[in-house]
Structure formats: C-alpha cells, structure tokens
Design a protein around this motif. Sequence first.
Motif, PDB file in Angstrom:
ATOM      1  N   ARG A  48       0.842  -1.206   0.000  1.00 42.80           N
ATOM      2  CA  ARG A  48       0.000   0.000   0.000  1.00 42.80           C
ATOM      3  C   ARG A  48       0.867   1.242   0.000  1.00 42.80           C
ATOM      4  O   ARG A  48       1.741   1.417   0.844  1.00 42.80           O
ATOM      5  N   ARG A  49       0.614   2.098  -0.988  1.00 47.39           N
ATOM      6  CA  ARG A  49       1.380   3.342  -1.108  1.00 47.39           C
ATOM      7  C   ARG A  49       0.834   4.370  -0.120  1.00 47.39           C
ATOM      8  O   ARG A  49      -0.381   4.519   0.017  1.00 47.39           O
ATOM      9  N   LEU A  50       1.752   5.033   0.566  1.00 43.01           N
ATOM     10  CA  LEU A  50       1.352   5.956   1.620  1.00 43.01           C
ATOM     11  C   LEU A  50       0.504   7.106   1.095  1.00 43.01           C
ATOM     12  O   LEU A  50      -0.565   7.379   1.630  1.00 43.01           O
ATOM     13  N   ALA A  51       0.978   7.775   0.070  1.00 44.37           N
ATOM     14  CA  ALA A  51       0.246   8.942  -0.445  1.00 44.37           C
ATOM     15  C   ALA A  51      -0.975   8.534  -1.259  1.00 44.37           C
ATOM     16  O   ALA A  51      -2.089   9.000  -1.001  1.00 44.37           O
ATOM     17  N   GLU A  52      -0.770   7.660  -2.224  1.00 45.95           N
ATOM     18  CA  GLU A  52      -1.832   7.337  -3.164  1.00 45.95           C
ATOM     19  C   GLU A  52      -2.922   6.440  -2.575  1.00 45.95           C
ATOM     20  O   GLU A  52      -4.107   6.652  -2.831  1.00 45.95           O
ATOM     21  N   ASP A  53      -2.545   5.428  -1.817  1.00 43.66           N
ATOM     22  CA  ASP A  53      -3.517   4.459  -1.315  1.00 43.66           C
ATOM     23  C   ASP A  53      -4.039   4.799   0.084  1.00 43.66           C
ATOM     24  O   ASP A  53      -5.210   4.581   0.380  1.00 43.66           O
ATOM     25  N   LEU A  54      -3.152   5.310   0.935  1.00 43.98           N
ATOM     26  CA  LEU A  54      -3.545   5.593   2.316  1.00 43.98           C
ATOM     27  C   LEU A  54      -3.840   7.070   2.553  1.00 43.98           C
ATOM     28  O   LEU A  54      -4.240   7.459   3.643  1.00 43.98           O
ATOM     29  N   ASP A  55      -3.637   7.888   1.520  1.00 44.70           N
ATOM     30  CA  ASP A  55      -3.936   9.322   1.573  1.00 44.70           C
ATOM     31  C   ASP A  55      -3.180  10.036   2.705  1.00 44.70           C
ATOM     32  O   ASP A  55      -3.741  10.863   3.411  1.00 44.70           O
ATOM     33  N   ILE A  56      -1.908   9.680   2.873  1.00 45.78           N
ATOM     34  CA  ILE A  56      -1.069  10.311   3.891  1.00 45.78           C
ATOM     35  C   ILE A  56      -0.289  11.439   3.228  1.00 45.78           C
ATOM     36  O   ILE A  56       0.456  11.215   2.283  1.00 45.78           O
ATOM     37  N   ASP A  57      -0.474  12.660   3.747  1.00 47.13           N
ATOM     38  CA  ASP A  57       0.300  13.783   3.212  1.00 47.13           C
ATOM     39  C   ASP A  57       1.586  13.928   4.026  1.00 47.13           C
ATOM     40  O   ASP A  57       1.833  13.170   4.976  1.00 47.13           O
ATOM     41  N   SER A  58       2.421  14.876   3.665  1.00 42.41           N
ATOM     42  CA  SER A  58       3.736  15.009   4.305  1.00 42.41           C
ATOM     43  C   SER A  58       3.626  15.309   5.795  1.00 42.41           C
ATOM     44  O   SER A  58       4.423  14.807   6.594  1.00 42.41           O
ATOM     45  N   THR A  59       2.646  16.091   6.192  1.00 46.61           N
ATOM     46  CA  THR A  59       2.460  16.402   7.607  1.00 46.61           C
ATOM     47  C   THR A  59       2.067  15.153   8.384  1.00 46.61           C
ATOM     48  O   THR A  59       2.595  14.883   9.473  1.00 46.61           O
ATOM     49  N   GLU A  60       1.150  14.379   7.837  1.00 50.68           N
ATOM     50  CA  GLU A  60       0.735  13.140   8.497  1.00 50.68           C
ATOM     51  C   GLU A  60       1.884  12.143   8.571  1.00 50.68           C
ATOM     52  O   GLU A  60       2.017  11.419   9.564  1.00 50.68           O
ATOM     53  N   LEU A  61       2.717  12.113   7.527  1.00 49.93           N
ATOM     54  CA  LEU A  61       3.856  11.199   7.536  1.00 49.93           C
ATOM     55  C   LEU A  61       4.815  11.554   8.670  1.00 49.93           C
ATOM     56  O   LEU A  61       5.322  10.667   9.357  1.00 49.93           O
ATOM     57  N   VAL A  62       5.034  12.831   8.884  1.00 50.02           N
ATOM     58  CA  VAL A  62       5.893  13.262   9.991  1.00 50.02           C
ATOM     59  C   VAL A  62       5.294  12.783  11.312  1.00 50.02           C
ATOM     60  O   VAL A  62       6.006  12.276  12.176  1.00 50.02           O
ATOM     61  N   GLU A  63       3.987  12.907  11.470  1.00 46.44           N
ATOM     62  CA  GLU A  63       3.327  12.463  12.698  1.00 46.44           C
ATOM     63  C   GLU A  63       3.480  10.958  12.889  1.00 46.44           C
ATOM     64  O   GLU A  63       3.742  10.488  14.001  1.00 46.44           O
ATOM     65  N   VAL A  64       3.344  10.203  11.807  1.00 46.24           N
ATOM     66  CA  VAL A  64       3.497   8.750  11.869  1.00 46.24           C
ATOM     67  C   VAL A  64       4.930   8.392  12.248  1.00 46.24           C
ATOM     68  O   VAL A  64       5.162   7.536  13.105  1.00 46.24           O
ATOM     69  N   ARG A 117       7.663   5.247   0.503  1.00 46.97           N
ATOM     70  CA  ARG A 117       6.594   5.210  -0.496  1.00 46.97           C
ATOM     71  C   ARG A 117       5.462   4.283  -0.084  1.00 46.97           C
ATOM     72  O   ARG A 117       4.325   4.524  -0.407  1.00 46.97           O
ATOM     73  N   THR A 118       5.802   3.206   0.617  1.00 47.26           N
ATOM     74  CA  THR A 118       4.785   2.214   0.962  1.00 47.26           C
ATOM     75  C   THR A 118       4.808   1.917   2.467  1.00 47.26           C
ATOM     76  O   THR A 118       5.773   2.226   3.162  1.00 47.26           O
ATOM     77  N   PHE A 119       3.744   1.278   2.916  1.00 44.03           N
ATOM     78  CA  PHE A 119       3.683   0.827   4.302  1.00 44.03           C
ATOM     79  C   PHE A 119       4.845  -0.133   4.579  1.00 44.03           C
ATOM     80  O   PHE A 119       5.472  -0.066   5.626  1.00 44.03           O
ATOM     81  N   GLY A 120       5.141  -0.988   3.624  1.00 44.16           N
ATOM     82  CA  GLY A 120       6.255  -1.925   3.764  1.00 44.16           C
ATOM     83  C   GLY A 120       7.585  -1.221   3.965  1.00 44.16           C
ATOM     84  O   GLY A 120       8.450  -1.709   4.697  1.00 44.16           O
ATOM     85  N   ASP A 121       7.765  -0.052   3.331  1.00 47.17           N
ATOM     86  CA  ASP A 121       8.987   0.734   3.532  1.00 47.17           C
ATOM     87  C   ASP A 121       9.139   1.136   4.999  1.00 47.17           C
ATOM     88  O   ASP A 121      10.244   1.096   5.549  1.00 47.17           O
ATOM     89  N   LEU A 122       8.042   1.529   5.629  1.00 50.15           N
ATOM     90  CA  LEU A 122       8.082   1.910   7.040  1.00 50.15           C
ATOM     91  C   LEU A 122       8.478   0.718   7.905  1.00 50.15           C
ATOM     92  O   LEU A 122       9.337   0.825   8.783  1.00 50.15           O
TER      93      LEU A 122
END
Length: 84
Positions: A25-41, A62-67
């Motif tokens: 699952r792609r963070l931006a495209e599939d999970l709708d995570i923007d840069s601010t939300e990514l920082v929070e995560v 790019r993906t949940f797997g990357d995290l």
Amino acid sequence: MDIRENVVTVMRGAGFESEELTDGRRLAEDLDIDSTELVEVVVALEQHFGVSIDADAEGGFRTFGDLVDCVGRLLLAGAPAVGS
C-alpha cells in the motif's frame, strides 16, 4: 508481537484500519497520507520503538512496507534511542 504488528498498532493509533495496512500500500496514493501526516506517523514510530528515523536518509517512504522495513533495519542495527 512482531515489528509489523507493532507498526500496525502505531498506525491504528493514528486512525488507520488494520486491513488497509499491507506492504504494497502506497502511503500517499492508497492511504492518503500527506507530508504532515507522515511526519506524525514517523514521530509516533520513533516514540514507540525508541529509535531515530531519518526519512531523508532512508530515501523517503513510499509504501507501508517501507516503514516496516526501516524500523526493522534500525532495530537490528541497534539504532540509538531518540535523544541519545
């Protein structure tokens, strides 16, 4: 509990559903995570695992797997805790 399950737990705390958190699952495209939300995560993951994550050094996520992979690498490498 393994690393992936712990990352899912952290992400659920940020409002995501377990079913949507799969490696491809792609963070931006599939999970709708923007840069601010990514920082929070990332901050939540750092606090949960006691590691310091440098997203720029990791080449971004790019993906949940990357995290999951990043956290796994840091834990295996014995990364210093945040603030060390």
